[in-house]
Design a protein around this motif. Structure first.
Motif, PDB file in Angstrom:
ATOM      1  N   VAL A  62      -1.129   0.001  -0.250  1.00 41.09           N
ATOM      2  CA  VAL A  62       0.065  -0.090  -1.092  1.00 41.09           C
ATOM      3  C   VAL A  62      -0.320   0.332  -2.503  1.00 41.09           C
ATOM      4  CG1 VAL A  62       1.881  -1.594  -1.993  1.00 41.09           C
ATOM      5  CG2 VAL A  62       0.967  -1.985   0.307  1.00 41.09           C
ATOM      6  N   ASP A  63       0.250   1.438  -2.974  1.00 40.54           N
ATOM      7  CA  ASP A  63      -0.116   1.974  -4.296  1.00 40.54           C
ATOM      8  C   ASP A  63      -1.626   2.131  -4.441  1.00 40.54           C
ATOM      9  OD1 ASP A  63       2.324   2.550  -5.367  1.00 40.54           O
ATOM     10  OD2 ASP A  63       2.389   0.883  -6.780  1.00 40.54           O
ATOM     11  N   GLY A  64      -2.267   2.515  -3.337  1.00 42.73           N
ATOM     12  CA  GLY A  64      -3.703   2.759  -3.379  1.00 42.73           C
ATOM     13  C   GLY A  64      -4.565   1.534  -3.188  1.00 42.73           C
ATOM     14  N   ILE A  65      -3.954   0.376  -2.925  1.00 42.75           N
ATOM     15  CA  ILE A  65      -4.694  -0.872  -2.763  1.00 42.75           C
ATOM     16  C   ILE A  65      -4.822  -1.196  -1.283  1.00 42.75           C
ATOM     17  CG2 ILE A  65      -4.796  -3.313  -3.405  1.00 42.75           C
ATOM     18  CD1 ILE A  65      -2.570  -2.566  -5.523  1.00 42.75           C
ATOM     19  N   SER A  66      -6.043  -1.392  -0.818  1.00 41.10           N
ATOM     20  CA  SER A  66      -6.274  -1.792   0.565  1.00 41.10           C
ATOM     21  C   SER A  66      -5.902  -3.258   0.714  1.00 41.10           C
ATOM     22  CB  SER A  66      -7.744  -1.594   0.935  1.00 41.10           C
ATOM     23  OG  SER A  66      -8.013  -2.110   2.223  1.00 41.10           O
ATOM     24  N   LEU A  67      -4.915  -3.535   1.588  1.00 40.75           N
ATOM     25  CA  LEU A  67      -4.430  -4.897   1.769  1.00 40.75           C
ATOM     26  C   LEU A  67      -4.349  -5.253   3.247  1.00 40.75           C
ATOM     27  CD1 LEU A  67      -1.531  -4.807  -0.857  1.00 40.75           C
ATOM     28  CD2 LEU A  67      -3.736  -5.965  -1.110  1.00 40.75           C
ATOM     29  N   THR A  68      -4.404  -6.549   3.521  1.00 38.27           N
ATOM     30  CA  THR A  68      -4.251  -7.056   4.874  1.00 38.27           C
ATOM     31  C   THR A  68      -2.811  -7.514   5.085  1.00 38.27           C
ATOM     32  OG1 THR A  68      -6.554  -7.785   4.947  1.00 38.27           O
ATOM     33  CG2 THR A  68      -5.053  -8.777   6.542  1.00 38.27           C
ATOM     34  N   VAL A  69      -2.216  -7.068   6.173  1.00 33.12           N
ATOM     35  CA  VAL A  69      -0.836  -7.440   6.489  1.00 33.12           C
ATOM     36  C   VAL A  69      -0.801  -8.893   6.952  1.00 33.12           C
ATOM     37  CG1 VAL A  69       1.141  -6.976   7.997  1.00 33.12           C
ATOM     38  CG2 VAL A  69      -0.254  -5.073   7.115  1.00 33.12           C
ATOM     39  N   VAL A  70       0.052  -9.702   6.314  1.00 30.30           N
ATOM     40  CA  VAL A  70       0.223 -11.091   6.721  1.00 30.30           C
ATOM     41  C   VAL A  70       1.246 -11.180   7.844  1.00 30.30           C
ATOM     42  CG1 VAL A  70       1.004 -13.388   5.978  1.00 30.30           C
ATOM     43  CG2 VAL A  70      -0.415 -11.985   4.451  1.00 30.30           C
ATOM     44  N   ASP A  71       2.384 -10.527   7.643  1.00 28.08           N
ATOM     45  CA  ASP A  71       3.471 -10.565   8.619  1.00 28.08           C
ATOM     46  C   ASP A  71       4.068  -9.165   8.706  1.00 28.08           C
ATOM     47  OD1 ASP A  71       5.581 -11.828  10.299  1.00 28.08           O
ATOM     48  OD2 ASP A  71       6.863 -11.257   8.622  1.00 28.08           O
ATOM     49  N   ALA A  72       4.362  -8.711   9.905  1.00 34.31           N
ATOM     50  CA  ALA A  72       4.928  -7.378  10.105  1.00 34.31           C
ATOM     51  C   ALA A  72       6.265  -7.485  10.823  1.00 34.31           C
ATOM     52  CB  ALA A  72       3.974  -6.503  10.921  1.00 34.31           C
ATOM     53  N   GLY A  73       7.323  -6.955  10.203  1.00 36.05           N
ATOM     54  CA  GLY A  73       8.648  -6.941  10.797  1.00 36.05           C
ATOM     55  C   GLY A  73       9.100  -5.524  11.076  1.00 36.05           C
ATOM     56  N   PRO A  74      10.308  -5.338  11.598  1.00 39.02           N
ATOM     57  CA  PRO A  74      10.799  -3.997  11.928  1.00 39.02           C
ATOM     58  C   PRO A  74      11.106  -3.143  10.703  1.00 39.02           C
ATOM     59  CG  PRO A  74      12.514  -5.631  12.265  1.00 39.02           C
ATOM     60  CD  PRO A  74      11.261  -6.392  11.980  1.00 39.02           C
ATOM     61  N   ASP A  75      11.322  -3.796   9.553  1.00 37.30           N
ATOM     62  CA  ASP A  75      11.653  -3.033   8.353  1.00 37.30           C
ATOM     63  C   ASP A  75      10.979  -3.576   7.103  1.00 37.30           C
ATOM     64  OD1 ASP A  75      12.994  -5.394   8.052  1.00 37.30           O
ATOM     65  OD2 ASP A  75      14.982  -4.508   7.759  1.00 37.30           O
ATOM     66  N   HIS A  76       9.947  -4.409   7.303  1.00 36.12           N
ATOM     67  CA  HIS A  76       9.247  -4.976   6.158  1.00 36.12           C
ATOM     68  C   HIS A  76       7.879  -5.492   6.593  1.00 36.12           C
ATOM     69  CE1 HIS A  76      10.502  -8.721   8.048  1.00 36.12           C
ATOM     70  NE2 HIS A  76       9.534  -9.288   7.365  1.00 36.12           N
ATOM     71  N   PHE A  77       7.055  -5.809   5.610  1.00 35.27           N
ATOM     72  CA  PHE A  77       5.801  -6.513   5.860  1.00 35.27           C
ATOM     73  C   PHE A  77       5.486  -7.345   4.622  1.00 35.27           C
ATOM     74  CE2 PHE A  77       4.641  -2.607   3.756  1.00 35.27           C
ATOM     75  CZ  PHE A  77       3.601  -2.948   2.903  1.00 35.27           C
ATOM     76  N   THR A  78       4.595  -8.300   4.775  1.00 28.20           N
ATOM     77  CA  THR A  78       4.182  -9.107   3.631  1.00 28.20           C
ATOM     78  C   THR A  78       2.676  -9.020   3.454  1.00 28.20           C
ATOM     79  OG1 THR A  78       3.983 -11.113   4.977  1.00 28.20           O
ATOM     80  CG2 THR A  78       6.102 -10.740   3.867  1.00 28.20           C
ATOM     81  N   VAL A  79       2.253  -9.181   2.216  1.00 31.54           N
ATOM     82  CA  VAL A  79       0.836  -9.226   1.878  1.00 31.54           C
ATOM     83  C   VAL A  79       0.619 -10.411   0.947  1.00 31.54           C
ATOM     84  CG1 VAL A  79       0.325  -6.773   2.190  1.00 31.54           C
ATOM     85  CG2 VAL A  79       1.199  -7.573  -0.013  1.00 31.54           C
ATOM     86  N   SER A  80      -0.571 -10.967   0.980  1.00 24.76           N
ATOM     87  CA  SER A  80      -0.936 -12.075   0.114  1.00 24.76           C
ATOM     88  C   SER A  80      -1.914 -11.567  -0.934  1.00 24.76           C
ATOM     89  CB  SER A  80      -1.570 -13.201   0.947  1.00 24.76           C
ATOM     90  OG  SER A  80      -1.888 -14.302   0.140  1.00 24.76           O
ATOM     91  N   LEU A  81      -1.575 -11.761  -2.202  1.00 24.60           N
ATOM     92  CA  LEU A  81      -2.373 -11.200  -3.287  1.00 24.60           C
ATOM     93  C   LEU A  81      -3.154 -12.279  -4.021  1.00 24.60           C
ATOM     94  CD1 LEU A  81       0.256  -8.721  -4.785  1.00 24.60           C
ATOM     95  CD2 LEU A  81      -1.376  -8.336  -2.934  1.00 24.60           C
ATOM     96  N   ILE A  82      -4.449 -12.065  -4.153  1.00 24.40           N
ATOM     97  CA  ILE A  82      -5.300 -12.997  -4.882  1.00 24.40           C
ATOM     98  C   ILE A  82      -5.170 -12.723  -6.383  1.00 24.40           C
ATOM     99  CG2 ILE A  82      -6.912 -13.212  -2.950  1.00 24.40           C
ATOM    100  CD1 ILE A  82      -8.789 -11.289  -4.438  1.00 24.40           C
ATOM    101  N   PRO A  83      -5.610 -13.655  -7.235  1.00 29.53           N
ATOM    102  CA  PRO A  83      -5.492 -13.468  -8.680  1.00 29.53           C
ATOM    103  C   PRO A  83      -6.103 -12.169  -9.202  1.00 29.53           C
ATOM    104  CG  PRO A  83      -6.022 -15.747  -8.216  1.00 29.53           C
ATOM    105  CD  PRO A  83      -6.098 -15.009  -6.905  1.00 29.53           C
ATOM    106  N   THR A  84      -7.235 -11.739  -8.615  1.00 28.47           N
ATOM    107  CA  THR A  84      -7.876 -10.498  -9.071  1.00 28.47           C
ATOM    108  C   THR A  84      -6.957  -9.304  -8.851  1.00 28.47           C
ATOM    109  OG1 THR A  84     -10.089 -11.354  -8.618  1.00 28.47           O
ATOM    110  CG2 THR A  84      -9.847  -8.957  -8.744  1.00 28.47           C
ATOM    111  N   THR A  85      -6.322  -9.219  -7.686  1.00 28.48           N
ATOM    112  CA  THR A  85      -5.397  -8.120  -7.404  1.00 28.48           C
ATOM    113  C   THR A  85      -4.191  -8.170  -8.330  1.00 28.48           C
ATOM    114  OG1 THR A  85      -6.083  -8.176  -5.086  1.00 28.48           O
ATOM    115  CG2 THR A  85      -4.058  -6.979  -5.584  1.00 28.48           C
ATOM    116  N   LEU A  86      -3.675  -9.354  -8.582  1.00 27.49           N
ATOM    117  CA  LEU A  86      -2.526  -9.504  -9.474  1.00 27.49           C
ATOM    118  C   LEU A  86      -2.868  -9.078 -10.899  1.00 27.49           C
ATOM    119  CD1 LEU A  86      -1.261 -12.970  -8.198  1.00 27.49           C
ATOM    120  CD2 LEU A  86      -0.106 -10.774  -7.887  1.00 27.49           C
TER     121      LEU A  86
END
Length: 200
Positions: free
Chosen positions: A140-164
C-alpha cells in the motif's frame, strides 16, 4: 526489486506538466545519497527512474499510463511520499517481493485507533480481490503490509506506531487514494493454473 520497507518520507518540490506525462522533483536525502541518472527509486510504491539528481533532490518522468493507473497524478507541491531504493543482492528481505508496478488504486475507508496500533480499512478493486488473502502480503503506497481481513471489496491492515510516524499512511484520511500492488506470486500461480486447465 523492492521490499516494501520505506526508507524515508520525502516531499514533492515541483511538478511540471508535459502534456502526456509529468515531471516530478522530489526531496529525499536518504534515497538520493549516491543516486545517479538511470537509478530506480520507488515513490509511493511506483518504480520511477532518476532523470536528474542534485543535492538531496531528484527528478523523475511519469508517463500517462502510470498517472492513470496510480495515485501519482494527485500529487502536488508539498505532498509527502514514501521513498525506497531497490534492494541490493544479498540484503535482507525485510518485507516481501515488491516490483513497484502498481496494479490499481484503493481508498482509505476507515481508521480505527487503538492504544498501540491502528486498524485501517482500504477499498479494493474487485479484479484484485482474488489475490488478497488473510495474513497474506500487500503493498500500500509502497509499504509492505500484512492483510488482517480480506473482503470482496476491501481489506484491513494493522499499523504499528513506526509505520504511522514514518510513512504516508499515518496521514491518509478516509477518501484519500492509495496505490496497491498485490503479491506477484499469486498472479504467477493463477496464470500457471489457468495454463494447466487449458492443457487438459
Amino acid at each position: 526489486m523492492f521490499t516494501g520497507i520505506v526508507e524515508e518520507l520525502g516531499e514533492v518540490t515541483a511538478v511540471e506538466n508535459l502534456g502526456d506525462a509529468s515531471r516530478f522533483r522530489l526531496r529525499g536525502p536518504v534515497v538520493t545519497e549516491g543516486a545517479k541518472h538511470g537509478d530506480s527509486i520507488a515513490v509511493n510504491g511506483v518504480c520511477l527512474t532518476v532523470v536528474d539528481h542534485e543535492g538531496d533532490e531528484f527528478t523523475a518522468d511519469v508517463m500517462a499510463e502510470t498517472l492513470s493507473r496510480s495515485s501519482l497524478g494527485a500529487l502536488a507541491v508539498g505532498s509527502r511520499v514514501n521513498l525506497e531504493r531497490p534492494t541490493a543482492v544479498g540484503d535482507r528481505l525485510g518485507g516481501h517481493i515488491v516490483q513497484g508496478h502498481v496494479d490499481g488504486t484503493g481508498e482509505v475507508v476507515e481508521r480505527t485507533p487503538s492504544e498501540h496500533w491502528e486498524i485501517v480499512r482500504i477499498s479494493l478493486p474487485q479484479d484484485l480481490a482474488r489475490y488478497v488473502v488473510e495474513k497474506g502480503s500487500i503493498t500500500v503506497d509502497g509499504i509492505s503490509l500484512t492483510v488482517v481481513d480480506a473482503g470482496p471489496d476491501h481489506f484491513t491492515v494493522s499499523l504499528i506506531p513506526t509505520t504511522l510516524a514514518l510513512t504516508t499512511l499515518g496521514r491518509k484520511q478516509p477518501g484519500d487514494p492509495v496505490n496497491l500492488e498485490v503479491d506477484i506470486i499469486a498472479k504467477y500461480v493463477e496464470r500457471m493454473m489457468a495454463g494447466q486447465g487449458a492443457a487438459r
